[in-house]
Design an enzyme around this catalytic site. Structure first.
Site, PDB file in Angstrom:
ATOM      1  CG  ASP A 185      -1.911   1.113   1.046  1.00 44.28           C
ATOM      2  OD1 ASP A 185      -1.856   2.027   0.264  1.00 44.28           O
ATOM      3  OD2 ASP A 185      -2.917   0.808   2.027  1.00 44.28           O
ATOM      4  CG  ASP A 234      -3.493   4.125  -4.040  1.00 39.31           C
ATOM      5  OD1 ASP A 234      -2.843   3.945  -3.150  1.00 39.31           O
ATOM      6  OD2 ASP A 234      -4.853   3.650  -4.088  1.00 39.31           O
TER       7      ASP A 234
END
Ligand SMILES: *[C@@H]1O[C@H](CO)[C@@H](O)[C@H](O)[C@H]1NC(C)=O
Ligand SMILES: *[C@@H]1O[C@H](CO)[C@@H](O)[C@H](O)[C@H]1NC(C)=O
Ligand SMILES: *[C@@H]1O[C@H](CO)[C@@H](O)[C@H](O)[C@H]1NC(C)=O
Ligand SMILES: *[C@@H]1O[C@H](CO)[C@@H](O)[C@H](O)[C@H]1NC(C)=O
Length: 436
Positions: free
Chosen positions: A118, A317
């Site tokens: 992440d 992301d």
């Protein structure tokens, strides 16, 4: 007696043979990670224990990914706004499971865990034995590790976690992740990433979890903030890493997460990374325009502008699947895309509003960043149903119920590219690469 033992061991052998045969078709699952390179698996990969137990139809998997994205975008928007939004997903069967996972070993002797990558998070956490509400069957047994220590409340690192709670002697913290809340204690142990050993790594040992967003075995925060892997391994990796994310069309392929400056590509285009002091973990870049085919589409500048105060701008992301643009930007891109795909009726599928049920010739889309144009080929732009009857533009407008100001360049649009995060030089590199 003999007979029983014998037949037992025969069936054990049969089982072993079956298991190794099944895995033998995909030997990569067993390949140990080398150097500072970790294999990256898609969560639906045959190597992933988290793949759906029965295969999902194309429509089901697309709709599921879109639903997870909705929760993810909501989460990212709440990070930007610095307030927690009431999760719309709670109470519904929407999970925000990870898209890409890597292996890491924790403790002495080493316990292997799978962690979700992440890039928009700093924290690392794993579910620990005794966790209440963790869905994972693989938990980290801190008590079996001779090198594990809990961190006390006086430790400076306790000040760096969000919402530290020091009701007891141990530094605890509560965080909201997607539609979940996690209560963890801060612990320190050695971890091994590929063949690199890191001593004294600080991470959260989850004691309690509610909701369904918690990645099954753990989270590896690759953000830029104080407690992230990068900040904790300055000497080893110098805040530099790159990844190549395999396409979910080729689930047998694994990509790679390459940590540190060694072995990074030299032939790569760069754009500056922007820093938002209010949201130190996010990787902002300056998206200045978007081209569809050869045409630069007309987007109001405010839809793309970086604004540290409001959190507006564009982030890269790893955890969102489909790129989301704020509505005025998305509509401009979509309208031009539709104009280029002539003579075909537009249909929709879930949150995708630009789908076709006949074969189409699609234009390329170019993200124009400061100093770097990234032209995406059809594989990064279109999803096709397995039967070939439906094709959709794999992007969407940011959900309007979260008042989002954030454009998110998501992982489908990054697949089969090497994306290099070079924090010391404040730049992000992108180059085409087939992730195998
Ligand atoms: C992927 O691997 C599985 C076994 O793990 C195998 O059955 C399948 O044929 C492979 N698919 C491709 C496209 O190679
Ligand atoms: C954190 O969560 C735990 C368990 O849910 C709770 O007991 C504690 O009061 C919370 N602490 C803070 C600071 O919110
Ligand atoms: C791991 O932990 C032990 C005990 O704390 C320590 O002696 C050792 O140096 C650590 N580091 C590595 C890289 O093994
Ligand atoms: C990006 O493409 C535009 C044309 O659409 C061109 O003017 C510009 O120089 C390109 N930028 C870079 C960094 O190559």
């Amino acid at each position: 007696m003999d007979v029983t033992v014998r037949s037992f061991s025969l069936s054990a052998i049969a089982l072993l043979l079956f298991v190794s045969f099944a895995q033998g078709q995909n030997p990569r699952c067993e390949t140990p990670d080398q150097g500072s390179n970790l294999q990256v698996f898609h969560v639906y990969s045959p190597c992933s224990p988290f793949r759906p137990s029965k295969p999902l139809s194309w429509e089901e998997s697309v709709l599921q990914m879109l639903a997870k994205d909705q929760a993810r975008i909501q989460y990212l928007s709440s990070l930007v706004a610095r307030k927690s939004v009431v999760p719309i997903a709670s109470g519904r069967q929407i999970t925000q499971s990870p898209t890409y996972i890597v292996r890491a070993k924790f403790g002495t002797p080493a316990q292997t865990l799978l962690l979700a990558m992440d890039t928009s998070n700093d924290a690392a956490w794993v579910p620990c034995t005794g966790c209440v509400g963790c869905s994972s069957t693989v938990l980290f047994s801190a008590d079996k590790s001779t090198s594990f220590k809990t961190l006390g409340c006086q430790e400076p690192r306790c000040k760096q976690v969000p919402n530290p709670s020091c009701s007891g002697p141990v530094c605890g913290f509560n965080i909201t992740y997607g539609s979940s809340t996690v209560a963890a204690n801060l612990g320190v142990d050695n971890i091994t990433l590929a063949t690199d050993s890191v001593s004294g790594y600080t991470f959260g040992c989850i004691q309690k979890a509610t909701g369904s967003s918690v990645p099954p075995q753990g989270l590896l925060g690759l953000g830029r903030g104080p407690l992230s892997l990068l900040s904790q391994t300055q000497n080893l990796y110098q805040s530099t890493f790159s990844y190549c994310l395999p396409s979910f069309k080729t689930l047998n392929f694994s990509g790679s997460l390459r940590l540190g400056p060694v072995g990074q590509p030299t032939r790569i285009k760069y754009t500056p990374l922007l820093k938002n002091p209010r949201r130190s973990s996010l990787y902002y870049v300056n998206l200045v325009a978007i081209r569809v085919g050869r045409k630069i589409v007309d987007i109001p500048p405010a839809a793309l502008a970086f604004n540290p105060t409001t959190g507006a701008g564009t982030v890269i992301d790893s955890g969102t699947v489909f790129t989301r643009l704020v509505a005025p930007a998305y509509i401009a891109v979509r309208d031009e895309f539709r104009r280029r795909v002539r003579n075909a009726a537009v249909t929709s599928l879930g949150g995708f509003d630009t789908c076709y049920s006949v074969p189409i010739v699609a234009p390329t889309i170019t993200f124009m960043f400061t100093g770097m144009n990234v032209t995406l080929p059809p594989d990064n732009l279109l999803i096709h149903s397995t039967s070939g009857s439906t094709t959709c533009l794999a992007m969407a407008a940011a959900p309007d119920n979260v008042n989002s100001v954030l454009n998110v360049i998501a992982n489908m649009q990054q697949q089969n590219h090497r994306v290099l995060f070079d924090v010391p030089n404040s730049r992000l590199g992108v180059a085409r690469e087939l992730c195998t």
